[in-house]
Design an enzyme around this catalytic site. Sequence first.
Site, PDB file in Angstrom:
ATOM      1  N   PRO A   1      21.549  48.874 -16.664  1.00 26.08           N
ATOM      2  CG  PRO A   1      23.723  49.283 -17.388  1.00 26.08           C
ATOM      3  CD  PRO A   1      22.311  49.278 -17.863  1.00 26.08           C
TER       4      PRO A   1
ATOM      5  CG  ASP B   1       7.793  28.260 -10.780  1.00 24.79           C
ATOM      6  OD1 ASP B   1       7.812  27.032 -10.938  1.00 24.79           O
ATOM      7  OD2 ASP B   1       7.347  29.059 -11.622  1.00 24.79           O
TER       8      ASP B   1
ATOM      9  NE  ARG C   1       7.168  30.461 -15.840  1.00 31.67           N
ATOM     10  CZ  ARG C   1       7.008  29.724 -14.756  1.00 31.67           C
ATOM     11  NH1 ARG C   1       6.916  30.332 -13.571  1.00 31.67           N
ATOM     12  NH2 ARG C   1       6.943  28.418 -14.813  1.00 31.67           N
TER      13      ARG C   1
ATOM     14  CD  GLU D   1      28.919  54.966 -22.825  1.00 31.91           C
ATOM     15  OE1 GLU D   1      29.265  54.911 -21.628  1.00 31.91           O
ATOM     16  OE2 GLU D   1      29.365  54.186 -23.699  1.00 31.91           O
TER      17      GLU D   1
END
Length: 248
Positions: free
Chosen positions: A89, A169, A154, A116
């Site tokens: 994160p 895209d 992809r 953690e």
Amino acid sequence: MKIDVLSLFPSMFQGVFGESILKKAQEKKAVELDVIDFREFSPHKQKSVDDYPYGGGAGMVLKPEPIFEAIDHVTSSGEKKPRVILLCPQGETYTQKKAEELSNENHLVFICGHYEGYDERIRENLVTDEISIGDFVLTGGELGAMVIIDSVVRLLPEVLGNAESAEKDSFSSGLLEHPHYTRPAVYRGLEVPGVLTSGNHAHIEEWRMKESLKRTWERRPDLLESYPLSQQQKDWIIQLEKEKKRVE
């Protein structure tokens, strides 16, 4: 491309790697996907991979030994150092631009953590990229790794049936994609825009660009801040702003 995933839950990847585009990419030999249970590289009899943090605190921390040993296992001594991606994160927010960058590599290694956090020596000595797929917290890095792997694979040559599919895209061009329609031309009284059935390809391309610009302006105006708008596109945006004011 070779992709190795270090995970405590390798069975999570079976469905994702065995279906759809990722399955086809492996059949075409465009990518080799392997998932390694790094618990097997624990030096402890109980195969533990985590421990309490020095200095105290809540939660458990992934130990360095299993990760270091697993990285040694998937890295050949003579090969160029792979890109080692830590799902975290604290990492940079993932984007299509990053996917395109990673698609040019020969070897990617993903570290999927739990608990953690990681022993900092992993981050400082093994990792080349720290990536977050968004400002939210997941139980582990597996789902994030799946998302990134799908978006990268992809983009590899010949993986998609039509190379233009990836190029056009949303986000690849810098704008959101225009609306799409298919048969029937009229369904329940709802008609496909006439320009798309006109056969005039120049008008169709102009319509698509306008709609792409409109959708981006309405939904993700932040993308336009760094997009190199042509004078014509700037004029279209001015027109969109005037139309909005009239409606208000």
